[in-house]
Each structure stands twice: as structure tokens, then as C-alpha cells.
Scaffold this active site. Structure first.
Site, PDB file in Angstrom:
ATOM      1  N   LYS A   1       0.834  -1.206   0.000  1.00  0.00           N
ATOM      2  CA  LYS A   1       0.000   0.000   0.000  1.00  0.00           C
ATOM      3  C   LYS A   1       0.869   1.257   0.000  1.00  0.00           C
ATOM      4  O   LYS A   1       0.593   2.212  -0.734  1.00  0.00           O
ATOM      5  CB  LYS A   1      -0.944  -0.023   1.211  1.00  0.00           C
ATOM      6  CG  LYS A   1      -1.933  -1.185   1.184  1.00  0.00           C
ATOM      7  CD  LYS A   1      -2.905  -1.151   2.355  1.00  0.00           C
ATOM      8  CE  LYS A   1      -2.247  -1.554   3.653  1.00  0.00           C
ATOM      9  NZ  LYS A   1      -1.843  -2.974   3.677  1.00  0.00           N
ATOM     10  N   THR A   2       1.918   1.262   0.803  1.00  0.00           N
ATOM     11  CA  THR A   2       2.840   2.406   0.819  1.00  0.00           C
ATOM     12  C   THR A   2       3.563   2.530  -0.507  1.00  0.00           C
ATOM     13  O   THR A   2       3.776   3.648  -1.019  1.00  0.00           O
ATOM     14  CB  THR A   2       3.855   2.242   1.964  1.00  0.00           C
ATOM     15  OG1 THR A   2       3.168   2.111   3.206  1.00  0.00           O
ATOM     16  CG2 THR A   2       4.795   3.439   2.029  1.00  0.00           C
TER      17      THR A   2
ATOM     18  N   ASP B   1      -0.670   6.408   6.809  1.00  0.00           N
ATOM     19  CA  ASP B   1      -0.744   4.974   7.052  1.00  0.00           C
ATOM     20  C   ASP B   1      -1.522   4.716   8.351  1.00  0.00           C
ATOM     21  O   ASP B   1      -1.581   5.590   9.218  1.00  0.00           O
ATOM     22  CB  ASP B   1       0.668   4.401   7.162  1.00  0.00           C
ATOM     23  CG  ASP B   1       0.711   2.897   6.971  1.00  0.00           C
ATOM     24  OD1 ASP B   1      -0.327   2.306   6.591  1.00  0.00           O
ATOM     25  OD2 ASP B   1       1.778   2.296   7.206  1.00  0.00           O
TER      26      ASP B   1
ATOM     27  N   THR C   1      -5.189  -1.569   7.423  1.00  0.00           N
ATOM     28  CA  THR C   1      -5.331  -3.024   7.428  1.00  0.00           C
ATOM     29  C   THR C   1      -6.688  -3.424   7.989  1.00  0.00           C
ATOM     30  O   THR C   1      -7.035  -4.603   7.965  1.00  0.00           O
ATOM     31  CB  THR C   1      -4.224  -3.668   8.281  1.00  0.00           C
ATOM     32  OG1 THR C   1      -4.271  -3.114   9.600  1.00  0.00           O
ATOM     33  CG2 THR C   1      -2.856  -3.396   7.675  1.00  0.00           C
TER      34      THR C   1
ATOM     35  N   ARG D   1       6.444  -8.365   1.252  1.00  0.00           N
ATOM     36  CA  ARG D   1       7.344  -8.001   2.354  1.00  0.00           C
ATOM     37  C   ARG D   1       7.987  -9.247   2.949  1.00  0.00           C
ATOM     38  O   ARG D   1       9.179  -9.263   3.257  1.00  0.00           O
ATOM     39  CB  ARG D   1       6.576  -7.227   3.425  1.00  0.00           C
ATOM     40  CG  ARG D   1       7.464  -6.836   4.621  1.00  0.00           C
ATOM     41  CD  ARG D   1       6.671  -6.085   5.661  1.00  0.00           C
ATOM     42  NE  ARG D   1       6.338  -4.735   5.205  1.00  0.00           N
ATOM     43  CZ  ARG D   1       5.327  -4.024   5.684  1.00  0.00           C
ATOM     44  NH1 ARG D   1       4.541  -4.538   6.611  1.00  0.00           N
ATOM     45  NH2 ARG D   1       5.095  -2.806   5.235  1.00  0.00           N
TER      46      ARG D   1
END
Length: 347
Positions: free
Chosen positions: A68-69, A113, A162, A221
């Protein structure tokens, strides 16, 4: 135990983020996977650039570690805009937000975030900024307090969360575009790992990256984190080249099995099977048995076990499935009180 999990999709801190930043794609055509989101973003970006306008406010939601980032930074690059980054917990009062908004230029992007963790006063302060590009900022207090109407330049707010269900309806309704970021397939993770290995100048034998991808839980990740661990192992125990044997030995040392489960996952299943005869059992009881926090099990362990079909949630509690017994090499227990048509639920 859950704090230093290799397979955790949560951020590993500033050092890991710096490592991942070097591997992040910079343009939309470099992004692997998320084809539906990419197609929609491509049209929105091209249309906004043609009109010379900022993008609509947008929200990315989905499990941690899925990019997302990264997508927020890619959008900023595609728009030729500056991006200012913050997080919900760090914006505790109106002055924190005012400091960000007052330094934003036309077309810039503000990325928040964990936006679901904004406090109520901060969230309400942001509403007019998103809708009318102005805020009413109160200075001083008591009888000397006064409100200043502060005009803002047109900007784009990109939120990431999230837990979309924890966003208030008024905040969620102010985003013009909402995108659900999904887990990646093994083929997509392979492409990500091939790109990362190329940037890291790693020599990889056939199928070695495929082995890492298959144990990465569909999360980039995690895949990059495993690649880093395997690279270190290869440099110390091998000749620096990633081979099948090196990858398998490295993952075995990390206690990651062929389906991507680590020791905490297996401890959860063993406690459910050995102590509670496979369930049903309440999550608080399992947490007490393992000596872990309930939130850790719900947010870190259970999602992947549910995704792989090793665990089910029923009205009476958690139950281990036949696949979980077979994976641990145990005989499946089926009591008369268990019904196969239990209704699934979210506690």
C-alpha cells in the site's frame, strides 16, 4: 515470540524499510500484480494529468505487507508530485495535522498509514480539508481562543489501513476511490523476487526463488525478508549463490516448513489439537495456553491458518481441520459433538 517472527507481514522497523525502499518500484509499469488496481490507477492518473488537476482522495485497504505504501509512492512519481508521509497514531492533535497541511502545495500527496487509528478530533478536523480544502484552526484557549479559517491548496489524501471496518462511515465516504489490495500469487512473487535478486546482484539457481515464493504467504514483504535471510545464509554457508540446498537449509534453520508455517503457527495448532482435542476452543483459552496475547494470535497467526484451511472459526470457537492434523502427522479426531456444517463467523 511473535515479535521477531520472520514470517510476520508487519514492518520490521526503519532498517528493514530502508532495505525494502531500495527494492520498491518507482513507476506503475514496474509494479507486479494487482492488475485491477493498476488499470484503474492508470486511467485516473492519465485523466488527472490531462486536466491538470490533483487526483481524488483514495483509500488502500488490505493485509499488511502487500504494497500500500509502495503504491502511494508510485502514484506520487507518476503525478510528478511531492509526497508527505505520516501515520494515524502520530497525528494525535489538530496541530500535528495543521503542520502537514500548511506545507502542502497544489497537487501534492499526503499519505497517512494506519488511518483507522486517527483520533476522533483529528478525524473531524480533516473532513473540511478533504471536502473544501480549508480548515478552521483554533488558537489559544479559554476566553482568548479564536478560530482562524485557513485555506489550503488542492491536494490528494491517500489513506492506508489493514482494518477498513474500523474506519468511520463519514471518513470512508470522503474517499473518491477505494482499492482492496489482495494477496499475490506464487508467479507474481517470483517476478518480485527476480527483480529484487537482480537489484541485489544475486546469482540464483533454477527454482531457488520459486522455493522462497512458495513459503512467502502471498506477501511481498515476507518474500523480500526471506530473500535477505537466504542471501546472508548463502554468503556464510555457501559460495554466495542461491541454490535449492542453500534455500532449503536456510528456511529449515528459520523453522519454516514447506507450506510456509513457522513454529508459532504449529504451536497454535498443536495447542488446539493436544490440549483441546482439536477444538472447539475459545481464542482467550488458546492465548492463555500459549502465553501469547489474544491480539497477536488474531492478527498475526490466524489469518494465514484460515487462508490455508488449517483452521476454522465456528459458533463454539476455533477448530483444527483435517488438513491441520495431516500436516502435523497426527490422526484426525472427530467427536460426535462436532458438526461439519458449523456456521463460520468472525468473533
Amino acid at each position: 515470540m511473535a515479535i521477531d517472527r520472520v514470517l510476520s507481514s508487519d514492518s520490521g522497523g526503519l532498517q528493514e524499510e530502508s532495505f525494502n525502499y531500495a527494492l520498491r518500484p518507482k513507476q506503475l509499469d514496474e509494479v507486479v500484480g494487482q492488475e485491477n488496481i493498476k488499470n484503474k490507477l492508470s486511467i485516473a492518473i492519465k485523466a488527472a494529468n490531462k486536466r491538470g488537476e490533483p487526483l481524488e482522495h483514495m483509500l488502500f485497504y488490505g493485509p499488511p505487507g502487500l504494497g500500500k505504501t509502495t503504491l502511494a509512492n508510485v502514484i506520487a512519481n507518476e503525478m510528478g508530485a511531492a509526497i508527505k508521509t505520516s501515520s494515524g497514531p502520530s497525528l494525535s492533535k489538530q496541530g500535528d495535522v495543521m503542520g502537514l497541511l500548511s506545507n502542502i502545495n497544489t497537487g501534492d500527496i499526503l499519505f497517512i498509514d494506519e488511518i483507522h487509528r486517527l483520533s476522533a478530533p483529528v478525524e473531524e478536523f480533516i473532513y473540511p480539508a478533504m471536502e473544501d480544502f480549508k480548515v478552521d484552526f483554533t488558537v489559544d484557549s479559554g476566553m482568548h481562543a479564536k478560530t482562524i479559517n485557513f485555506p489550503l491548496k488542492r491536494f490528494t489524501l491517500i489513506g492506508a489501513t489493514t482494518r477498513a471496518g474500523l474506519l468511520s462511515a463519514p471518513l470512508r465516504g470522503r474517499f473518491g476511490m477505494l482499492y482492496h489490495v489482495e494477496f499475490y500469487s506464487n508467479d507474481e512473487l517470483m517476478q518480485i523476487l527476480e527483480r529484487s535478486a537482480r537489484l541485489l546482484e544475486l546469482e540464483c539457481a533454477d527454482s531457488s526463488l520459486e522455493l522462497i515464493a512458495s513459503r512467502s504467504r502471498g506477501t511481498p514483504r515476507v518474500a523480500n525478508r526471506l530473500l535477505k535471510r537466504v542471501r546472508d545464509y548463502a554468503q556464510v554457508k555457501g559460495q554466495g549463490k542461491l541454490t535449492i540446498d542453500i534455500v532449503e537449509s536456510s528456511l529449515r534453520m528459520e523453522q519454516i516448513d514447506e507450506l510456509g508455517l513457522d513454529e508459532l503457527d504449529r504451536m497454535f495448532l498443536r495447542a488446539l489439537i493436544d490440549v483441546y482435542d482439536g477444538g472447539p476452543a475459545g481464542i482467550d483459552a488458546i492465548a492463555a495456553t500459549l502465553g501469547e496475547e489474544r491480539d497477536t494470535l488474531e492478527d498475526v497467526v490466524e489469518p494465514y491458518l484460515l487462508q490455508t484451511g488449517f483452521l476454522r472459526r465456528t459458533k463454539r470457537g476455533r477448530e483444527a481441520t483435517r488438513q491441520a492434523f495431516e500436516h502435523l502427522g497426527l490422526e484426525y479426531k472427530s467427536g460426535p459433538e462436532k458438526k461439519e456444517n458449523d456456521t463460520l463467523f468472525e468473533e
